[in-house]
Design an enzyme around this catalytic site. Structure first.
Site, PDB file in Angstrom:
ATOM      1  N   HIS A  57       1.689 -13.499 -12.041  1.00 36.13           N
ATOM      2  CA  HIS A  57       0.740 -12.797 -12.928  1.00 36.13           C
ATOM      3  C   HIS A  57      -0.499 -13.680 -13.076  1.00 36.13           C
ATOM      4  CE1 HIS A  57      -0.704 -10.125 -15.908  1.00 36.13           C
ATOM      5  NE2 HIS A  57       0.144 -10.309 -16.889  1.00 36.13           N
TER       6      HIS A  57
ATOM      7  N   HIS B 124      -0.433  -5.983  -5.212  1.00 29.35           N
ATOM      8  CA  HIS B 124      -0.527  -5.559  -6.602  1.00 29.35           C
ATOM      9  C   HIS B 124       0.412  -4.390  -6.820  1.00 29.35           C
ATOM     10  CE1 HIS B 124      -2.247  -4.443 -10.471  1.00 29.35           C
ATOM     11  NE2 HIS B 124      -2.779  -5.649 -10.478  1.00 29.35           N
TER      12      HIS B 124
ATOM     13  N   ASP C  52      -7.153 -12.314  -8.311  1.00 27.45           N
ATOM     14  CA  ASP C  52      -6.956 -13.764  -8.301  1.00 27.45           C
ATOM     15  C   ASP C  52      -7.341 -14.421  -6.992  1.00 27.45           C
ATOM     16  OD1 ASP C  52      -5.914 -14.085 -10.931  1.00 27.45           O
ATOM     17  OD2 ASP C  52      -4.132 -13.024 -10.249  1.00 27.45           O
TER      18      ASP C  52
HETATM   19  N1  CMC Z   1       2.721 -11.919   0.181  1.00 21.11           N
HETATM   20  C1  CMC Z   1       3.639 -11.506   1.086  1.00 21.11           C
HETATM   21  N2  CMC Z   1       4.408 -10.398   0.918  1.00 21.11           N
HETATM   22  C2  CMC Z   1       4.239  -9.715  -0.225  1.00 21.11           C
HETATM   23  C3  CMC Z   1       3.305 -10.090  -1.205  1.00 21.11           C
HETATM   24  C4  CMC Z   1       2.527 -11.234  -0.954  1.00 21.11           C
HETATM   25  N3  CMC Z   1       1.625 -11.650  -1.852  1.00 21.11           N
HETATM   26  N4  CMC Z   1       3.367  -9.209  -2.236  1.00 21.11           N
HETATM   27  C5  CMC Z   1       4.302  -8.315  -1.908  1.00 21.11           C
HETATM   28  N5  CMC Z   1       4.824  -8.620  -0.693  1.00 21.11           N
HETATM   29  C6  CMC Z   1       5.817  -7.848   0.063  1.00 21.11           C
HETATM   30  C7  CMC Z   1       7.206  -8.022  -0.509  1.00 21.11           C
HETATM   31  O1  CMC Z   1       7.875  -9.103   0.101  1.00 21.11           O
HETATM   32  C8  CMC Z   1       7.825  -6.702  -0.195  1.00 21.11           C
HETATM   33  O2  CMC Z   1       8.156  -6.670   1.183  1.00 21.11           O
HETATM   34  P1  CMC Z   1       9.496  -5.930   1.686  1.00 21.11           P
HETATM   35  O3  CMC Z   1       9.249  -4.486   1.372  1.00 21.11           O
HETATM   36  O4  CMC Z   1       9.598  -6.259   3.120  1.00 21.11           O
HETATM   37  O5  CMC Z   1      10.608  -6.511   0.867  1.00 21.11           O
HETATM   38  C9  CMC Z   1       6.676  -5.706  -0.384  1.00 21.11           C
HETATM   39  O6  CMC Z   1       5.490  -6.467  -0.106  1.00 21.11           O
HETATM   40  C10 CMC Z   1       6.588  -5.118  -1.777  1.00 21.11           C
HETATM   41  O7  CMC Z   1       6.583  -6.185  -2.695  1.00 21.11           O
HETATM   42  P2  CMC Z   1       7.087  -6.082  -4.198  1.00 21.11           P
HETATM   43  O8  CMC Z   1       7.527  -7.436  -4.641  1.00 21.11           O
HETATM   44  O9  CMC Z   1       8.058  -4.953  -4.328  1.00 21.11           O
HETATM   45  O10 CMC Z   1       5.764  -5.652  -4.930  1.00 21.11           O
HETATM   46  P3  CMC Z   1       5.547  -5.689  -6.478  1.00 21.11           P
HETATM   47  O11 CMC Z   1       4.706  -4.517  -6.791  1.00 21.11           O
HETATM   48  O12 CMC Z   1       6.818  -5.824  -7.219  1.00 21.11           O
HETATM   49  O13 CMC Z   1       4.756  -7.075  -6.704  1.00 21.11           O
HETATM   50  C11 CMC Z   1       3.056  -8.623  -7.012  1.00 21.11           C
HETATM   51  C12 CMC Z   1       3.436  -7.145  -7.045  1.00 21.11           C
HETATM   52  C13 CMC Z   1       1.619  -8.792  -7.505  1.00 21.11           C
HETATM   53  C14 CMC Z   1       3.970  -9.398  -7.992  1.00 21.11           C
HETATM   54  C15 CMC Z   1       3.214  -9.177  -5.589  1.00 21.11           C
HETATM   55  O14 CMC Z   1       2.379  -8.479  -4.714  1.00 21.11           O
HETATM   56  C16 CMC Z   1       2.980 -10.673  -5.497  1.00 21.11           C
HETATM   57  O15 CMC Z   1       3.904 -11.460  -5.738  1.00 21.11           O
HETATM   58  N6  CMC Z   1       1.707 -11.116  -5.168  1.00 21.11           N
HETATM   59  C17 CMC Z   1       1.390 -12.521  -5.140  1.00 21.11           C
HETATM   60  C18 CMC Z   1       1.113 -13.013  -6.546  1.00 21.11           C
HETATM   61  C19 CMC Z   1      -0.213 -12.513  -7.076  1.00 21.11           C
HETATM   62  O16 CMC Z   1      -1.235 -12.588  -6.380  1.00 21.11           O
HETATM   63  N7  CMC Z   1      -0.197 -12.041  -8.327  1.00 21.11           N
HETATM   64  C20 CMC Z   1      -1.408 -11.586  -9.009  1.00 21.11           C
HETATM   65  C21 CMC Z   1      -1.398 -10.118  -9.275  1.00 21.11           C
HETATM   66  S1  CMC Z   1      -3.009  -9.481  -9.773  1.00 21.11           S
HETATM   67  C22 CMC Z   1      -3.356 -10.203 -11.293  1.00 21.11           C
HETATM   68  C23 CMC Z   1      -2.408  -9.805 -12.367  1.00 21.11           C
HETATM   69  O17 CMC Z   1      -2.375  -8.647 -12.768  1.00 21.11           O
HETATM   70  O18 CMC Z   1      -1.684 -10.678 -12.831  1.00 21.11           O
END
Ligand code: CMC
Length: 445
Positions: free
Chosen positions: A280, A319, A375
């Site tokens: 986050h 996201h 970010d």
């Molecule tokens: N790098 C590589 N793979 C990713 C990433 C990433 N940053 N984000 C998601 N994935 C993959 C994940 O491994 C999954 O793949 P598979 O379907 O093969 O298992 C797929 O994409 C879906 O991921 P998810 O975890 O189900 O997606 P989510 O909606 O639960 O997570 C997130 C959203 C923001 C937590 C995630 O994208 C992430 O961890 N990003 C990196 C951290 C980040 O930049 N966070 C800031 C978010 S924006 C500011 C805020 O609001 O805080």
């Protein structure tokens, strides 16, 4: 089983209903639809036996559950649209200021000139913190993460403003909002000055919001000291872009903790704690560390391969809501270039741009709709403003407090909201009898 149509609150004039057939019983149920949403409680009428609990939905991480109706922020994640109270983020970033947007979020309309003056005055008059709080901050270790200090200090404010628990009183609520928006930069600046072994600077309420913050961070008794207006504006735009983002992890925490009707400081401390993590608000810090670790453009392909093998995530990408470019990232990228014209370029921008270019062409990221989020570029601006990396989440928390407070107010004033209390699907053991400790060696593990 008798076939029977069970109508739940159906309006005869409307087709806006969902018909659900329970194949266990053959019964059909009609559920009203409002704004593409059904009420989860309407599903409770779906039962096999009359004394069953009734149907629930299972939604880990609330991926498809609306827990409130909100009029504050609108996001269309597929189209990359973000609006506060109807105003597009692009227009606000170009023409507004953080304090004006904070007013907009909290009060629902753009302030008239006199309203903005009063609002700004009230907030800047609340920038001083209680000396007990300053002393408390001084007891943290020199290398404490500033988010830990911020979370603890916000919680400690609850002990100093005891009337804040009378949240039924709108005047009490309003005063805490001025206090929180006024004091957060001071808490952050005091924590920072402690960190670098310098005495703190008291706030100067005659300055602008970010101007005063930069002054408290940097002033060293120089006779000719001036805050750079370019730096103050860059930080203001950064604050504005972080002010709210509807029901994210920390805002949901603010609503959940606030729903037990404690004072706003404890709820806000909990929200800031939720923001701290690298998925986050801690992502900006993690992006900078990642870019430093990659070190040069030649290392990028190898890094991308490791991300694709699942060894780590590409920080600043992806996201829960946006399935196209995060509009805030586009604005921040441009703002970074504008700032670099004054501060000189940041070599990490080239690594970031190349990383983005490769990721946006790679099927792994494209198929998962992973695009840069807010970010990805914000850390580069924060670094250009010479903030240490672990201050980055604090620079997210200060402006996000405006959004947290807007949602807290909306929650308190919403007659449909009650204490937050989700359900669970129990998957544990059936009833079993207690076994004395002497007899447990024969028990299966
Ligand atoms: N790098 C590589 N793979 C990713 C990433 C990433 N940053 N984000 C998601 N994935 C993959 C994940 O491994 C999954 O793949 P598979 O379907 O093969 O298992 C797929 O994409 C879906 O991921 P998810 O975890 O189900 O997606 P989510 O909606 O639960 O997570 C997130 C959203 C923001 C937590 C995630 O994208 C992430 O961890 N990003 C990196 C951290 C980040 O930049 N966070 C800031 C978010 S924006 C500011 C805020 O609001 O805080």
């Amino acid at each position: 089983m008798a076939e029977k149509n069970q109508s739940i609150e159906k309006s005869p004039a409307s087709n806006d209903t969902l018909t659900v057939t329970d194949n266990r019983t053959g019964r059909s149920y009609e559920v009203p639809i409002e704004r593409d949403t059904i009420r989860a409680l309407d599903l409770r009428k779906i039962k096999v036996q009359p004394d069953d609990f009734g149907m629930m939905t299972y939604d880990p991480a609330y991926a498809n559950t609306a827990s409130c109706r909100s009029a504050i922020t609108y996001i269309d994640g597929d189209k990359g649209i973000l609006r506060h109270r109807g105003y597009p983020i692009e227009q606000l970033a170009e023409r507004s200021s953080f304090l004006e947007v904070a007013f907009l979020l909290i009060h629902g309309h753009l302030p008239r000139k006199d309203e903005l003056e009063f609002w700004t005055n009230r907030i800047m008059r609340h920038t001083y913190i209680h000396e007990n709080l300053a002393q408390m901050i001084a007891t943290f270790r020199y290398d404490a993460h500033p988010m830990g200090t911020l979370v603890s200090s916000i919680a400690a404010m609850s002990t100093l403003h005891s009337e804040s628990r009378y949240i039924e009183d709108p005047a009490v609520r309003q005063k805490q909002i001025w206090r929180i928006l006024g004091k957060l930069p001071t808490l952050a600046a005091f924590a920072y000055r402690l960190r670098i072994g310098r005495p703190h600077n008291y706030p100067d309420s005659s300055r602008g919001y970010t101007d005063n913050f930069l002054y408290m961070l940097d002033y060293m008794n120089q006779r000719d000291y001036e805050v750079s207006p370019v730096a103050a504006r860059a930080l203001d735009v950064l604050f504005l872009l972080h002010a709210d983002h509807e029901q994210n992890c920390s805002t949901t925490t603010m609503r959940v903790v606030g729903s037990s009707r404690g004072d706003p400081y404890v709820a806000l401390a909990a929200a800031a704690a939720a923001l701290y993590g690298p998925l986050h608000g801690g992502a900006n810090e993690a992006v900078l560390r990642m870019l430093n670790k990659i070190g040069s453009e030649s290392e990028i392909p190898g890094y991308i391969e490791r991300v694709k093998r699942g060894e780590m995530r590409l920080m600043g990408f992806g996201h829960r809501i946006y399935r196209s470019y995060d509009p805030r990232a586009a604005i921040i990228k441009q703002a970074a270039y504008d700032l670099f014209e004054v501060t000189g370029s940041n070599p990490l921008i080239d690594i970031a741009l190349e990383l983005e270019r490769i990721a946006l062409e790679d099927d792994f990221f494209v198929s998962r709709q992973l695009y840069p989020n807010v970010d990805f570029y914000s850390g580069l601006i924060m670094q250009a403003l010479r903030f240490p990396t672990d201050m980055f989440p604090v620079l997210f928390a200060i402006p996000r407090s405006a959004g947290w407070l807007a949602h807290w107010l909306e929650m308190i004033e919403d007659p449909e909201q009650k204490i937050a209390r989700p359900r669970q699907v129990y998957i544990g053991a059936d009833k079993r009898d207690y076994v004395p400790v002497e007899a447990r060696s024969q028990m299966p593990r």
